[in-house]
Every structure is written in structure tokens, then in C-alpha cells.
Design an enzyme around this catalytic site. Structure first.
Site, mmCIF file in Angstrom:
data_model
loop_
_atom_site.group_PDB
_atom_site.id
_atom_site.type_symbol
_atom_site.label_atom_id
_atom_site.label_comp_id
_atom_site.label_asym_id
_atom_site.label_seq_id
_atom_site.Cartn_x
_atom_site.Cartn_y
_atom_site.Cartn_z
ATOM 1 N N PRO A 1 0.834 -1.209 0.000
ATOM 2 C CA PRO A 1 0.000 0.000 0.000
ATOM 3 C C PRO A 1 0.866 1.256 0.000
ATOM 4 C CG PRO A 1 0.055 -0.979 2.178
ATOM 5 C CD PRO A 1 0.767 -1.933 1.275
ATOM 6 N N MET A 2 0.555 2.172 -0.907
ATOM 7 C CA MET A 2 1.308 3.430 -1.027
ATOM 8 C C MET A 2 0.338 4.554 -1.340
ATOM 9 S SD MET A 2 4.535 2.070 -3.250
ATOM 10 C CE MET A 2 3.456 1.050 -4.282
ATOM 11 N N THR A 3 0.124 5.431 -0.385
ATOM 12 C CA THR A 3 -0.840 6.508 -0.568
ATOM 13 C C THR A 3 -0.325 7.503 -1.602
ATOM 14 O OG1 THR A 3 -1.838 6.265 1.583
ATOM 15 C CG2 THR A 3 -1.973 8.445 0.590
ATOM 16 N N GLN B 1 -6.861 -0.940 1.745
ATOM 17 C CA GLN B 1 -6.256 -0.698 3.054
ATOM 18 C C GLN B 1 -7.036 0.391 3.778
ATOM 19 O OE1 GLN B 1 -2.691 1.621 4.060
ATOM 20 N NE2 GLN B 1 -1.755 -0.317 4.686
ATOM 21 N N ASN C 1 3.062 2.221 10.829
ATOM 22 C CA ASN C 1 3.525 3.534 10.356
ATOM 23 C C ASN C 1 3.003 4.731 11.133
ATOM 24 O OD1 ASN C 1 4.881 2.049 8.467
ATOM 25 N ND2 ASN C 1 3.463 2.474 6.809
ATOM 26 N N TYR D 1 -0.015 5.420 12.467
ATOM 27 C CA TYR D 1 -1.411 5.846 12.367
ATOM 28 C C TYR D 1 -2.216 5.302 13.558
ATOM 29 C CZ TYR D 1 0.335 7.328 7.885
ATOM 30 O OH TYR D 1 1.093 7.929 6.905
ATOM 31 N N GLY E 1 7.146 -2.049 -2.693
ATOM 32 C CA GLY E 1 6.605 -0.707 -2.739
ATOM 33 C C GLY E 1 7.137 0.102 -3.884
#
Length: 359
Positions: free
Chosen positions: A23-25, A99, A178, A180, A316
């Protein structure tokens, strides 16, 4: 010998290989109401050759948004917008999980409507800044969640998970990494509570365990995964005591293991021994984003599947530069080099591999 290119069953789906897109925003939800766009559908469809695609972080509620232009899964319009993404990935034969990422204290009031402010387990501000449309802003002191607000937040995750299934996703990954919200409850520097949601390891893991249980009850454990990052310092997280860190995460895994989840996803810090302990303790599918600093996760990490360290490896930065990454890994390259100047904000939102690049 098992290789990265062998299929694997996950959540009732047969994955074509054991390569996951981490997952990479990307902050590209420019559509109305923080909805997914056609650009996002193209982006994920291009990478559907991964055995498992995991989306960028998706906020489960309005107050869960911590960055500009990130997508949500808490309105009917957002559910409809995500349909173009899931349909595009499925047309290419892919499997895609959403995610769910509540950013907690990471964010800024200017990103939120109606006078809302970021929330957290305790009223402790993170050190650092977040990017907003007005430029970088210091993190603010979050509102400490009361017990009934914690219960509501858990329900928000479950509602968003139901919305994900309605939008066509094959499952969800809970972002417990990470720095959050879920990670904030796990970390002693961010969670300074003395009630049942804090204190020792048993209290600090409670939120993560109850969110996971609520989501598994809502959509099925076979559609539920969780990501953790033990000891990683993203977003001012301090899990520096090795004994407490091991106790926290082994306690968490003991709470989660009976649920029979789709997978556990570990973003690894430099302590491989803890990874090996978690692998030993986890009875199900183990996804690993290995520690490869200063380089992005690459071809050499496939050996971790062959030697049994992990069942899947997530990539990633290399997936950003190489949409057909599984094919390139199978042939040993060549690989496009990731453009590190484009990694938004200098953290895992563009570069998933620990530790963060400088901004």
C-alpha cells in the site's frame, strides 16, 4: 521448493503468484467527495499482475483523513467511485484489498470539515509536520478519544469494511503500522492512557484486536488482513524498549491468531529476529515487506519465500516504477529506477520500505 511465482490460496482466492503490491498513498482522489478516479483505476489495473494488490490508505471516516486528496470508503458516492477500480483490476485477473487507514493524530484541522480536529489515544502531539493545501503544517495536539468514541471508531472501521465489499474489493487490510491510529494505540509514547485501552501491553493491543475482530465479524475473517510495523519510527512512534516491543506484538498476535485472518503483513524494521519470532507465532499467511534500506525491496528478497521466512513479499517503490514488476522479477530485470524525488512527503506514502527517505 516454493518460489515467489507459485500460486497460493488467500481468503478463498487463488493468487497467481506470491508477489504483493504494498500500500502506497498517492493523494490522487481528486474526484468529488474524496472518491476514486479513472486515473486510479488505470494505475491499479496496470499492476494487477501482482498476486495481491493492496490499495493506498483509505480513510474509514471523515476524521480519519490525514492528508489532502486521499480517498474514503464512508459514503455511498465513494463506494460507487471505487467500483471502477475494482472492476478494472478484476478484468485483468487481479485480486485487490483496500487498506483502511485512520491517521489518528497524524493530520491537521485544515484537512477536516466542520471544526473537527485529529484524534488519538492520548492528547499527545506528534513531532513533525504534515503537508496540506496551504503548505506544511505542524501536527496539533489531538483530541483524546473517550471510551464511547473508541467504540464508535471501531464501528467506523467495520462499516468501511462492509463498504469495501460493496465496492467490489476482495477484502481489506487494516493499517496498524507507520504511526497511524491503530499503531498509536500500540505505542507507549502515543498511548499514555491508564484505563482498559492503555497501560501495559494487554491494554495497548486492545484497540487493534477489537477493530480486527469487528471487521472480521462484518465481512469474514477470510477477507481481513492487518499490517503492523514493530519498532519502526514513522510519524514519531517510539517503540524503543526491545522487551516491551516483543511483548506488545506477541500479545497482539496471540489475540489475533484465533480469528483465522486472511494474512498478517509485517513492514520490517532492522530486527530480523523479531520478524522470525512473529513468523513462528503466526499460524496463517505471512506477508513481509522486508528491511532492505537503503535500497527498495528487490529481487534478492524473493529468497525469503524460498527459505520460508514469508509466504508473500510486498514491494513498494519498485512497483511504482515497474507496473509489470512480477514479469520483470521472473526474468531478473531490467528494472526502471524509482524516481525518489517524487516520493510525497518523504515517508511510506511513496516509499514503503523502512526507513523513510529524507523529505
Amino acid at each position: 521448493m516454493t518460489t515467489a511465482f507459485d500460486p497460493i490460496e488467500l481468503g478463498g482466492k487463488r493468487l497467481a503468484n506470491r508477489i504483493a503490491m504494498a500500500p502506497m498513498t498517492r493523494s490522487r482522489a481528486y474526484g468529488p467527495g474524496a472518491g476514486a478516479t479513472a486515473l486510479m483505476a488505470d494505475y491499479y489495473a496496470q499492476r494487477a499482475g501482482a498476486g495481491l494488490v493492496i490499495t493506498e490508505g483509505v480513510q474509514p471516516s471523515v476524521v480519519g483523513q490525514g492528508y489532502p486528496d486521499t480517498p474514503g470508503l464512508h459514503t455511498a458516492e465513494q463506494v460507487a467511485a471505487w467500483r471502477q477500480v475494482t472492476d478494472a483490476v478484476h478484468r485483468e485477473g487481479g485480486v485487490i484489498f483496500a487498506q483502511l487507514m485512520h491517521t489518528g493524530r497524524i493530520g491537521h484541522p485544515s484537512l477536516l470539515p466542520d471544526g473537527l480536529i485529529p484524534v488519538g489515544p492520548s492528547a499527545v502531539a506528534a513531532k513533525g509536520q504534515v503537508y496540506t493545501h496551504q503548505g506544511p503544517q505542524d501536527f496539533v495536539t489531538p483530541k483524546e478519544l473517550a471510551h464511547d468514541e473508541i467504540v464508535r471508531t471501531i464501528a467506523d472501521f467495520a462499516d468501511a469494511a462492509r463498504n469495501a465489499i460493496a465496492a467490489g474489493f476482495d477484502g481489506v487490510e487494516l493499517h496498524g503500522a507507520n504511526g497511524y491510529l491503530i499503531h498509536q494505540f500500540l505505542a507507549p509514547n502515543a498511548n499514555q492512557r491508564t484505563d482498559a485501552w492503555g497501560g501495559g501491553a494487554a491494554g495497548r493491543v486492545r484497540f487493534a484486536a477489537e477493530v480486527t475482530r469487528a471487521v472480521a465479524d462484518a465481512i469474514g475473517a477470510h477477507r481481513t488482513g492487518i499490517r503492523i510495523s514493530p519498532g519502526t519510527p514513522f510519524n514519531d512512534i517510539a517503540e524503543t524498549d526491545p522487551a516491551d516491543r516483543e511483548e506488545t506484538y506477541t500479545t497482539l498476535l496471540a489475540a489475533l491468531a484465533p480469528l483465522d485472518l486472511a494474512y498478517l503483513h509485517v513492514l520490517e524494521g532492522p530486527d530480523r529476529s523479531l520478524t522470525e519470532r512473529l513468523r513462528k507465532d503466526w499460524p496463517g499467511t505471512f506477508v513481509l515487506n522486508p528491511f532492505t534500506h537503503p535500497e527498495p525491496t528487490g529481487h534478492d528478497s524473493l529468497d525469503l519465500i524460498e527459505n520460508g521466512t514469508a509466504d508473500l513479499i510486498s514491494f513498494g517503490a519498485l512497483f511504482l516504477a515497474n507496473p509489470d514488476l512480477p514479469r520483470r522479477l521472473a526474468s531478473g530485470g531490467p528494472y526502471n529506477e524509482p524516481d525518489r524525488t517524487t516520493f510525497y512527503g518523504g515517508d511510506e506514502r511513496g516509499y514503503t520500505d523502512y526507513p523513510a527517505l529524507p523529505a
